[in-house]
Design an enzyme around this catalytic site. Structure first.
Site, PDB file in Angstrom:
ATOM      1  N   ASP A  67       0.814  -1.319   0.256  1.00 22.67           N
ATOM      2  CA  ASP A  67       0.100  -0.103  -0.032  1.00 22.67           C
ATOM      3  C   ASP A  67       0.662   1.190  -0.111  1.00 22.67           C
ATOM      4  O   ASP A  67       2.001   1.296   0.187  1.00 22.67           O
ATOM      5  CB  ASP A  67      -0.923   0.053   1.143  1.00 22.67           C
ATOM      6  CG  ASP A  67      -0.405  -0.522   2.474  1.00 22.67           C
ATOM      7  OD1 ASP A  67       1.044  -0.367   2.556  1.00 22.67           O
ATOM      8  OD2 ASP A  67      -0.973  -1.085   3.471  1.00 22.67           O
ATOM      9  N   ASN A 135      -8.002  -3.066  14.263  1.00 20.43           N
ATOM     10  CA  ASN A 135      -9.283  -3.692  14.043  1.00 20.43           C
ATOM     11  C   ASN A 135      -9.455  -4.797  12.814  1.00 20.43           C
ATOM     12  O   ASN A 135     -10.358  -4.950  12.212  1.00 20.43           O
ATOM     13  CB  ASN A 135     -10.081  -2.333  13.279  1.00 20.43           C
ATOM     14  CG  ASN A 135      -9.233  -1.771  11.844  1.00 20.43           C
ATOM     15  OD1 ASN A 135      -8.424  -2.364  11.629  1.00 20.43           O
ATOM     16  ND2 ASN A 135      -9.837  -0.811  11.501  1.00 20.43           N
ATOM     17  N   HIS A 137      -7.804  -5.074  10.227  1.00 21.66           N
ATOM     18  CA  HIS A 137      -7.235  -4.745   8.784  1.00 21.66           C
ATOM     19  C   HIS A 137      -6.117  -5.680   8.446  1.00 21.66           C
ATOM     20  O   HIS A 137      -5.147  -5.691   9.140  1.00 21.66           O
ATOM     21  CB  HIS A 137      -7.459  -3.268   8.507  1.00 21.66           C
ATOM     22  CG  HIS A 137      -6.225  -2.465   9.027  1.00 21.66           C
ATOM     23  ND1 HIS A 137      -6.149  -1.254   9.378  1.00 21.66           N
ATOM     24  CD2 HIS A 137      -4.915  -3.001   9.045  1.00 21.66           C
ATOM     25  CE1 HIS A 137      -5.182  -0.946   9.678  1.00 21.66           C
ATOM     26  NE2 HIS A 137      -4.472  -1.829   9.394  1.00 21.66           N
ATOM     27  N   GLU A 142     -10.037  -2.228   5.576  1.00 24.62           N
ATOM     28  CA  GLU A 142     -10.567  -2.075   6.449  1.00 24.62           C
ATOM     29  C   GLU A 142     -11.811  -3.052   6.685  1.00 24.62           C
ATOM     30  O   GLU A 142     -12.237  -3.640   5.567  1.00 24.62           O
ATOM     31  CB  GLU A 142     -11.076  -0.653   6.661  1.00 24.62           C
ATOM     32  CG  GLU A 142     -10.024   0.411   6.436  1.00 24.62           C
ATOM     33  CD  GLU A 142      -9.352   0.504   7.810  1.00 24.62           C
ATOM     34  OE1 GLU A 142      -9.106  -0.193   8.480  1.00 24.62           O
ATOM     35  OE2 GLU A 142      -8.215   1.510   7.682  1.00 24.62           O
TER      36      GLU A 142
HETATM   37  P1  PGA Z   1       1.925  -1.670  12.524  1.00 23.44           P
HETATM   38  O1  PGA Z   1       0.929  -1.694  11.628  1.00 23.44           O
HETATM   39  O2  PGA Z   1       3.051  -2.760  12.179  1.00 23.44           O
HETATM   40  O3  PGA Z   1       2.844  -0.232  12.391  1.00 23.44           O
HETATM   41  O4  PGA Z   1       1.435  -1.968  13.851  1.00 23.44           O
HETATM   42  C1  PGA Z   1       0.057  -2.682  10.933  1.00 23.44           C
HETATM   43  C2  PGA Z   1      -1.057  -2.523  10.298  1.00 23.44           C
HETATM   44  O5  PGA Z   1      -1.678  -1.671  10.590  1.00 23.44           O
HETATM   45  O6  PGA Z   1      -1.313  -3.178   9.368  1.00 23.44           O
END
Ligand code: PGA
Length: 240
Positions: A67, A135, A137, A142
């Site tokens: 992304d 959450n 995702h 999402e």
């Molecule tokens: P993080 O993000 O590794 O910074 O916790 C993971 C995500 O939101 O997919």
């Protein structure tokens, strides 16, 4: 689904690296799916260390990132291409021509999504690294995102914006939308390597592994994939 629980940050990186290096050694022209965020940093550190010490080459490796933020200049330190250069690409011998990441600054975002999907359709990702959001995702897919989705633009939820605010000086600087590989495209990878650490991921990890397969928890789709390795620290594993 194979679940491994690390006792330290170093072990977390080593367990993830172990999965990656098997693929790279067995095929030096492999295709890696990469992720940003704080979670994969110990993995990238281990890859950089191995490259420096053992000379593992990435010259013929192709990469696809999950992304990118929309509207953030590529040179901005928090753009995902900047993150990847800083944490991995500048530390290994990858040819930047073989690096693929959605262009969040494209004039025509819909055309950019189609371009990225077409590249992914031709590719065969050998291993896809994934983080998980609080959450549930995966990438920026999402809750509610269809399981057959392709690369698309998403409006980030308030939860994701506030989770990511720690990387910016103020919450208002966090981009409100992003381009993300779709769940259908993620699921096409031959192997998925999901990494999660910290207490704030424990509920999402529980729902991914033990909950129903539902778009309410996008990561639960991993239950439908035949080859998944999940690496957790003790806090992220505390509810399973
Ligand atoms: P993080 O993000 O590794 O910074 O916790 C993971 C995500 O939101 O997919």
């Amino acid at each position: 689904m194979r679940i491994l629980i690390a006792q330290s940050t170093e072990e977390f990186g080593a367990l993830a690296f172990n999965e990656m290096i098997k693929i790279i050694k067995s095929n030096p022209s492999c295709t890696l799916g990469l992720a940003t965020g704080s979670t994969p940093i110990p993995l990238y550190d281990a890859m950089a260390k191995d490259h420096a010490e053992n000379g593992t080459s990435y010259k013929n490796v192709t990469t696809f990132n999950l992304d990118e933020y929309v509207g953030l200049p590529k040179e901005h330190p928090e753009s995902y291409i900047s993150f990847m250069k800083k944490n991995l690409f500048s530390r290994i011998d990858i040819d930047m021509k073989n690096v693929n990441i959605p262009n969040g600054q494209a004039d025509d975002i819909a055309a950019e999504c189609k371009r990225y999907s077409a590249l992914l359709e031709k590719a065969s990702v050998d291993i896809q690294v994934l983080g998980i959001g609080g959450n549930g995702h995966i990438a920026f897919n999402e809750p509610g995102t269809p399981f057959d989705s392709k690369t698309h633009r998403v409006q980030l939820t308030q939860k994701t914006i506030s989770d990511n605010a720690r990387f910016f000086s103020t919450i208002d600087e966090v981009p409100k939308s992003a381009l993300t590989m779709g769940i259908g495209e993620i699921m096409r990878a031959k192997k998925l390597l999901l990494l999660a650490n910290g207490k704030n991921k424990a509920d999402a990890v529980y729902n991914m592994i033990k909950g129903p397969v539902t778009t309410d928890c996008p990561a639960s789709v991993l239950q439908n994939h035949p080859d998944v390795v999940v690496i957790l620290d003790q806090s992220a594993a505390e509810k399973i």
